[in-house]
Design an enzyme around this catalytic site. Sequence first.
Site, PDB file in Angstrom:
ATOM      1  N   LYS A   1      -2.669   6.490   1.317  1.00  0.00           N
ATOM      2  CA  LYS A   1      -2.460   6.998   2.676  1.00  0.00           C
ATOM      3  C   LYS A   1      -1.501   8.193   2.609  1.00  0.00           C
ATOM      4  O   LYS A   1      -0.316   8.086   2.901  1.00  0.00           O
ATOM      5  CB  LYS A   1      -1.925   5.867   3.564  1.00  0.00           C
ATOM      6  CG  LYS A   1      -2.455   5.940   4.980  1.00  0.00           C
ATOM      7  CD  LYS A   1      -2.314   4.624   5.688  1.00  0.00           C
ATOM      8  CE  LYS A   1      -2.379   4.772   7.187  1.00  0.00           C
ATOM      9  NZ  LYS A   1      -3.569   5.386   7.729  1.00  0.00           N
TER      10      LYS A   1
ATOM     11  N   ARG B   1       0.836  -1.213   0.000  1.00  0.00           N
ATOM     12  CA  ARG B   1       0.000   0.000   0.000  1.00  0.00           C
ATOM     13  C   ARG B   1       0.869   1.260   0.000  1.00  0.00           C
ATOM     14  O   ARG B   1       0.535   2.254  -0.649  1.00  0.00           O
ATOM     15  CB  ARG B   1      -0.963  -0.019   1.197  1.00  0.00           C
ATOM     16  CG  ARG B   1      -2.041   1.045   1.095  1.00  0.00           C
ATOM     17  CD  ARG B   1      -3.130   0.863   2.134  1.00  0.00           C
ATOM     18  NE  ARG B   1      -2.622   0.991   3.491  1.00  0.00           N
ATOM     19  CZ  ARG B   1      -3.330   0.733   4.586  1.00  0.00           C
ATOM     20  NH1 ARG B   1      -4.585   0.302   4.476  1.00  0.00           N
ATOM     21  NH2 ARG B   1      -2.802   0.873   5.778  1.00  0.00           N
TER      22      ARG B   1
ATOM     23  N   GLU C   1     -16.176   6.353   4.412  1.00  0.00           N
ATOM     24  CA  GLU C   1     -15.472   5.853   5.598  1.00  0.00           C
ATOM     25  C   GLU C   1     -15.399   6.969   6.623  1.00  0.00           C
ATOM     26  O   GLU C   1     -16.038   7.994   6.475  1.00  0.00           O
ATOM     27  CB  GLU C   1     -14.091   5.314   5.208  1.00  0.00           C
ATOM     28  CG  GLU C   1     -13.174   6.321   4.544  1.00  0.00           C
ATOM     29  CD  GLU C   1     -11.772   5.765   4.288  1.00  0.00           C
ATOM     30  OE1 GLU C   1     -11.314   4.892   5.049  1.00  0.00           O
ATOM     31  OE2 GLU C   1     -11.133   6.221   3.336  1.00  0.00           O
TER      32      GLU C   1
HETATM   33  N1  PLP Z   1      -9.241   4.379   6.480  1.00  0.00           N
HETATM   34  C1  PLP Z   1      -8.421   5.381   6.800  1.00  0.00           C
HETATM   35  C2  PLP Z   1      -8.740   6.726   6.278  1.00  0.00           C
HETATM   36  C3  PLP Z   1      -7.292   5.142   7.611  1.00  0.00           C
HETATM   37  O1  PLP Z   1      -6.484   6.138   7.938  1.00  0.00           O
HETATM   38  C4  PLP Z   1      -7.061   3.850   8.089  1.00  0.00           C
HETATM   39  C5  PLP Z   1      -5.900   3.568   8.920  1.00  0.00           C
HETATM   40  O2  PLP Z   1      -4.905   3.068   8.486  1.00  0.00           O
HETATM   41  C6  PLP Z   1      -7.943   2.833   7.730  1.00  0.00           C
HETATM   42  C7  PLP Z   1      -9.020   3.136   6.922  1.00  0.00           C
HETATM   43  C8  PLP Z   1      -7.726   1.439   8.202  1.00  0.00           C
HETATM   44  O3  PLP Z   1      -6.728   0.812   7.465  1.00  0.00           O
HETATM   45  P1  PLP Z   1      -5.891  -0.381   8.084  1.00  0.00           P
HETATM   46  O4  PLP Z   1      -6.870  -1.413   8.483  1.00  0.00           O
HETATM   47  O5  PLP Z   1      -5.033  -0.827   6.963  1.00  0.00           O
HETATM   48  O6  PLP Z   1      -5.137   0.182   9.219  1.00  0.00           O
HETATM   49  C1  COI Z   2      -4.195   3.544  11.490  1.00  0.00           C
HETATM   50  O1  COI Z   2      -5.165   2.908  11.861  1.00  0.00           O
HETATM   51  O2  COI Z   2      -3.057   3.042  11.413  1.00  0.00           O
HETATM   52  C2  COI Z   2      -4.327   4.924  11.078  1.00  0.00           C
HETATM   53  O3  COI Z   2      -3.473   5.385  10.386  1.00  0.00           O
HETATM   54  C3  COI Z   2      -5.513   5.667  11.536  1.00  0.00           C
HETATM   55  C4  COI Z   2      -5.173   6.981  12.157  1.00  0.00           C
HETATM   56  C5  COI Z   2      -4.322   6.889  13.375  1.00  0.00           C
HETATM   57  C6  COI Z   2      -4.651   7.946  11.145  1.00  0.00           C
END
Ligand code: PLP
Ligand code: COI
Length: 343
Positions: free
Chosen positions: A186, A84, A222
């Site tokens: 991200k 990612r 989201e």
């Molecule tokens: N959506 C957003 C906007 C996020 O910042 C995050 C955090 O990482 C997620 C979703 C969840 O992603 P993950 O499950 O890969 O941490």
């Molecule tokens: C995460 O879940 O790792 C995120 O990046 C969410 C937030 C702390 C920005």
Amino acid sequence: MNMEKKNIDWANLGFGYIQTDKRFVSNFKDGKWDDGIMTEDSQVVISECAGVLQYAQTIFEGLKAYTTEDGRVVCFRPDLNASRLADSARRLEMPVFPEDRFVDAVVETVKANIGYVPPYGSGATLYIRPYMFGSNPVIGVKPADEYQFRIFCTPVGPYFKGGAKPITIKVSDFDRAAPHGTGHIKAGLNYAMSLHAIVTAHKEGFDENMYLDAATRTKVEETGGANFLFVTKDGKIVTPKSDSILPSITRRSLMVVAKDILGLEVEEREVYFDEVKDFAECGLCGTAAVISPVGKIYDHGNEICFPSGMDSMGPVTKKLYDTLTGIQMGRIEGPEGWIKVIE
Ligand code: PLP
Ligand code: COI
């Protein structure tokens, strides 16, 4: 390595930054990444005109290390964070940090800070933050030529105060991501533009924002930092499909857990806001959020109260939570390749 645990009140940690001993740093210059080093220096020194400072050329990742029931230290699917981050880099015209080196650097960073990995059962975990930014001077709008990739880690508790207690969110009047924009990567810029929305939501007494699709404001996207999972009244798992949300690793894993381990029906599809009132349970999922149950959604004077209520997680959300955290903490065997053993 046998490093003693730091003297930290693990059970009472919030989601904050605590400086640990070591961090990984690698620099990209003249078209290539250097070997990288582990350093004690937590300060970043860059030009006043660095690309990141002028035009926000920065991307990041988030994952966690866990102590398992049998005392190992592991992390969860770091290869997906590597790929990612590579997708994020390509979208912002940044060089890709090689994916295998990303995973190695995560492992090395955790090893170098092993005393900060919270003990099994403490309720805390070690949050790992890889990130990359344009570091050389850029004044005309263009990508930087030099970049720094870093990984630090910090012990954390629950993202939402109260841990597994249901939260209340509001439908935001602001948009998070434009169609064909950067919502699916991200990038720091996505979070900068969410700050006013989250401060506003907090002032009004809400824990988070639900963003709808910017084009039609009819579909669920989201929150600022997590994807949505819904449970229908007949026990099916539904999660929004959109090109402008972050492909959450937690959500993708939970869909596999639901289908292959729990035998539930799963659906990834467009979810209209109008349907939300008919769901039985709602949760936010992400590395930081794990699965945080949503008890209530406020929409311009109307309230949607889920049957699961404001006291505890709904039964299906709870099953998903127990299974996922069970895999992460080594109580349940997960699909092959999900757990990377650090030591
Ligand atoms: N959506 C957003 C906007 C996020 O910042 C995050 C955090 O990482 C997620 C979703 C969840 O992603 P993950 O499950 O890969 O941490
Ligand atoms: C995460 O879940 O790792 C995120 O990046 C969410 C937030 C702390 C920005």
